[in-house]
Enzyme design. Structure first.
Site, short mmCIF file in Angstrom:
data_model
loop_
_atom_site.label_atom_id
_atom_site.label_comp_id
_atom_site.label_asym_id
_atom_site.label_seq_id
_atom_site.Cartn_x
_atom_site.Cartn_y
_atom_site.Cartn_z
N HIS A 173 0.83 -1.20 0.00
CA HIS A 173 0.00 0.00 0.00
C HIS A 173 0.87 1.27 0.00
O HIS A 173 0.73 2.14 -0.87
CB HIS A 173 -0.91 -0.01 1.24
CG HIS A 173 -1.77 1.20 1.39
ND1 HIS A 173 -3.11 1.19 1.09
CD2 HIS A 173 -1.49 2.46 1.82
CE1 HIS A 173 -3.62 2.40 1.31
NE2 HIS A 173 -2.65 3.18 1.75
N GLU A 174 1.76 1.35 0.97
CA GLU A 174 2.61 2.55 1.06
C GLU A 174 3.52 2.66 -0.16
O GLU A 174 3.84 3.76 -0.61
CB GLU A 174 3.42 2.54 2.36
CG GLU A 174 2.59 2.58 3.63
CD GLU A 174 1.57 3.72 3.67
OE1 GLU A 174 1.79 4.77 3.02
OE2 GLU A 174 0.53 3.54 4.34
N HIS A 204 1.75 4.47 -2.91
CA HIS A 204 1.91 5.92 -2.75
C HIS A 204 3.29 6.36 -3.25
O HIS A 204 3.44 7.39 -3.92
CB HIS A 204 1.78 6.31 -1.28
CG HIS A 204 0.38 6.35 -0.76
ND1 HIS A 204 -0.65 7.01 -1.38
CD2 HIS A 204 -0.15 5.82 0.38
CE1 HIS A 204 -1.77 6.89 -0.66
NE2 HIS A 204 -1.48 6.16 0.41
N HIS A 218 3.55 6.67 -6.90
CA HIS A 218 2.87 7.90 -7.34
C HIS A 218 3.84 9.08 -7.25
O HIS A 218 3.85 9.95 -8.12
CB HIS A 218 1.66 8.14 -6.44
CG HIS A 218 0.55 8.91 -7.08
ND1 HIS A 218 -0.64 9.16 -6.46
CD2 HIS A 218 0.43 9.50 -8.29
CE1 HIS A 218 -1.44 9.86 -7.25
NE2 HIS A 218 -0.80 10.08 -8.37
#
Length: 677
Positions: A468-469, A472, A475
């Site tokens: 998940h992290e 990010h 991105h």
């Protein structure tokens, strides 16, 4: 020489963390605020006809040195803080708020911005430049540029107060987390706990001055396993009450008055600016657009989630009754019995899976996944300076060996680090005449540290957290915009979770797990049957988890989306809201709001719903990958081009439709969650 004043904004220039001391911060802030003010004043005082280049772009590129030092300081204040840093934060936060207001309430400057906004031919600008123009103009109007002098002064005062209150709220939660210790004296207190958790608790005890004992804390890697595995119901109850009563004890760390003040000031600020509530103000700049639309969305999910949650609770309660004769299932029982039920139903649990998820292997797996999807490689570089010995630093390269980013990975808990997991940047990506400035990106987690005999082994939930992290981080790392304020994760908050939540989907796929899931002792790949059980159990208790998330989103909207809100009693207000979504009795003496850092310290006020909103996006997006292959490079290229690299350059729905070819389908999430009956 102050190393913070000699940081070059040259391409890919990492901070010299080892040379920075606390004494450097305040002088650097003071000097760089003055420098940034001079740059801003020059733009405002210009006698040249206002243009996009000499006003909007000039503003975008002003104050870069101050931005850089702010990023370093506030990131360290989350990941490696101490009392002295927290005191500095209390001093510099009002200075930065005042500086920000000096810009946004500068009439001469706003006049120039408004002239460009009113007169600029939009067709002469790229879509990204048009977005920058709109965002710049709104940043003034949404911060009081159209207000009278008297109202501007009040707005300034509110912003300073809110900055201080938010800091104080976070400090209280951190202090409460750090000071609590559940000291266990004998083996009987450890019933049900896996060996690694016992070993970790013993090491914690030794570090805290309790040799020969065991200590459980409120940090997630300690708290969650204890609540999941401890057979001692009395101790689970004790720990749950401690966890749920953080900053809710009527002492000097109590956050009730702070919550009321924050909410009151946020709503007053919104009204000053012409909005009904803080939520109306916030949601104007979100995909969801209005509180009504958010509540419609949450209510639509509740229609399917609540029956599912009730079924989940009934199933766990019946199981607990059958197993231990438990008459009434309480909240502190749910994780324990649902974990046992999961093991019985799917023959899968964290302890069975953890040996296959050694941290180093999972990191290797997430890197390989990124390479297969986006063609990037991670090369560890120990010569790059870091802020703590536990941090590992990587150079990120593309297939042509070009610099993509510098990546910092910080995985273990310590006293100076706040709880949870997050991604951040020490420098964002942007382009100017000197080239394409690549970002410095970090992920910070709180995983179980290796012990003397065992490496760091992750639960499956922690594996998905890492992915998940890392979503990010992608991105941020793959950003390719012109303007830093629109680059990377600088997107609408209800869009920002799409890349992170999308990445979690790969954790359930054999093709991905085969890249890294191998036994830390034998090297054996994770068995196919375990993967099938992971997939089968993916929607286990999804109704309960959905209602839990919806309850937080609804609590957030109640605090921030209610007109003329007057709250005397924080506990009674919360209880009234949560009773509508609760499927288990609340724990007496606990309160969510007082430690709800996402909305009272972080940036999620009137935005907590965005986790579920983004789940719809990610479920819909992953269906697209599944249709064409989870490592399909052409789909990944489209996602990279229209989502990851595009940042906030255009409205997110436009970007999403370019990637997907359609608007997201809410049923995709319900299908994945097994909630469509």
């Amino acid at each position: 020489m102050n190393p913070l004043l000699t940081i070059s904004n040259s391409l890919n220039n990492p901070p010299a963390f080892s040379k920075i001391t606390n004494d450097h911060f305040k002088p650097a802030f003071e000097q760089l605020i003055e420098k940034a003010k001079a740059e801003i004043d020059k733009i405002g005082a210009s006698e040249a006809q206002p243009t996009f280049e000499n006003t909007i772009e000039a503003l975008e590129f002003a104050g870069k040195d101050l931005d850089r030092v702010s990023a370093i300081f506030f990131n360290l204040n989350s990941a490696e803080t101490n009392d002295e840093m927290q005191a500095i934060a209390r001093e510099v936060s009002p200075m930065l708020t005042e500086f920000s207001n000096d810009i946004l309430l500068n009439e001469q400057l706003f006049k120039r911005v408004k002239t460009v906004y009113d007169q600029q031919n939009r067709e002469d600008l790229s879509p990204e430049a048009q977005t920058l123009l709109d965002k710049t103009y709104k940043s003034f109007t949404r911060n009081g540029a159209l207000l009278s002098d008297e109202k501007k002064a009040r707005l300034r005062k509110i912003d300073v107060e809110l900055a201080q209150l938010s800091l104080e709220f976070g400090e209280h939660v951190l202090a409460e987390t750090n000071k609590y210790e559940l000291v266990l004296e004998n083996e009987a207190d450890l019933a049900g706990l896996p060996d690694q958790i016992k070993e970790q608790a013993a090491e914690t005890a030794e570090n805290k001055g309790y040799p020969g004992k065991w200590v459980i804390t409120l940090e997630y890697p300690s708290y969650v396993p204890f609540m999941t595995y401890s057979a001692r119901r009395d101790l689970r109850e004790k720990l749950a009450k401690a966890f749920g009563s953080k900053a809710f004890k009527g002492d000097d760390l109590d956050n009730r008055e702070i919550v009321k003040q924050i909410v009151k000031l946020r709503n007053e600020r919104a009204k000053l600016l012409g909005y009904k509530t803080h939520a109306h103000f916030v949601l104007e700049e979100r995909m969801a657009q209005s509180p009504d639309k958010v509540m419609d969305f949450l209510s639509e999910l509740e229609k399917y989630g609540k029956p599912g949650a009730r079924r989940d609770v009934e199933e766990v309660a019946a199981f607990a009754q059958k197993l231990d004769g438990l008459e009434k299932l309480e909240k502190w029982d749910f994780a324990y019995y649902s974990e046992k039920l999961k093991k019985e139903k799917y023959n899968v649990d964290d302890e069975l899976l953890k040996p296959y998820f050694q941290l180093e292997h999972v990191v290797e797996g997430v890197f390989k996944t990124a390479e297969k999807l986006f063609g990037i490689r991670f090369i560890e570089n120990p010569s790059i300076d870091r802020y703590h010995k536990d941090v590992t630093v990587y150079e990120v390269k593309d297939e042509n060996d070009n610099d993509v980013a510098t990546f910092y990975a910080d995985f273990f808990p310590r006293a100076g680090k706040r709880a949870g997991a997050w991604m951040t940047s020490y420098a964002g990506q942007y382009k100017d005449e000197s080239g394409n400035h690549r970002p410095l990106v970090s992920i910070v987690c709180n995983f179980t540290k290796p012990s003397k005999t065992t490496p760091s082994l992750l639960t499956f939930n922690e594996v998905t957290t890492l992915f998940h992290e890392f979503g990010h981080a992608l991105h941020g790392m793959l950003a390719n915009g012109t303007y830093e304020s629109l680059s990377g994760t600088s997107v609408y908050w209800d869009f920002v979770e799409l890349p992170s939540q999308l990445m979690e989907n790969w954790c359930y796929e054999k093709e991905c797990l085969d890249l890294f899931a191998r036994h830390y002792k034998t090297g054996e790949k994770i068995p196919q049957e375990y993967i099938e059980r992971i997939k089968e159990s993916a929607s286990f208790m999804e109704g309960y988890q959905t209602m839990r998330q919806l309850s937080f989103g609804m609590l957030d909207m109640a605090w921030h989306g209610t007109e003329n809100l007057e709250v005397e009693n924080v506990a009674a207000f919360e209880s009234d809201i949560m009773s509508k979504t609760d499927v288990l009795a609340p724990i007496e003496g606990t309160n969510m709001s007082c430690s709800f850092s996402h909305i009272f310290q972080g940036g999620y006020s009137a935005g907590y719903y965005s986790y579920k909103w983004a789940e719809v996006l990610d479920a819909d997006a992953f269906e697209y990958f599944k249709e064409h292959g989870i490592f399909n490079r052409s789909i990944a290229d489209k996602f990279k081009e229209h989502v990851l690299s595009a940042g906030g350059s255009e409205h997110p729905m436009k970007l999403y439709k370019r990637f997907r070819g359609q608007e997201p389908d809410v049923k995709a999430l319900l299908r994945r969650a097994g909630l469509l009956q």
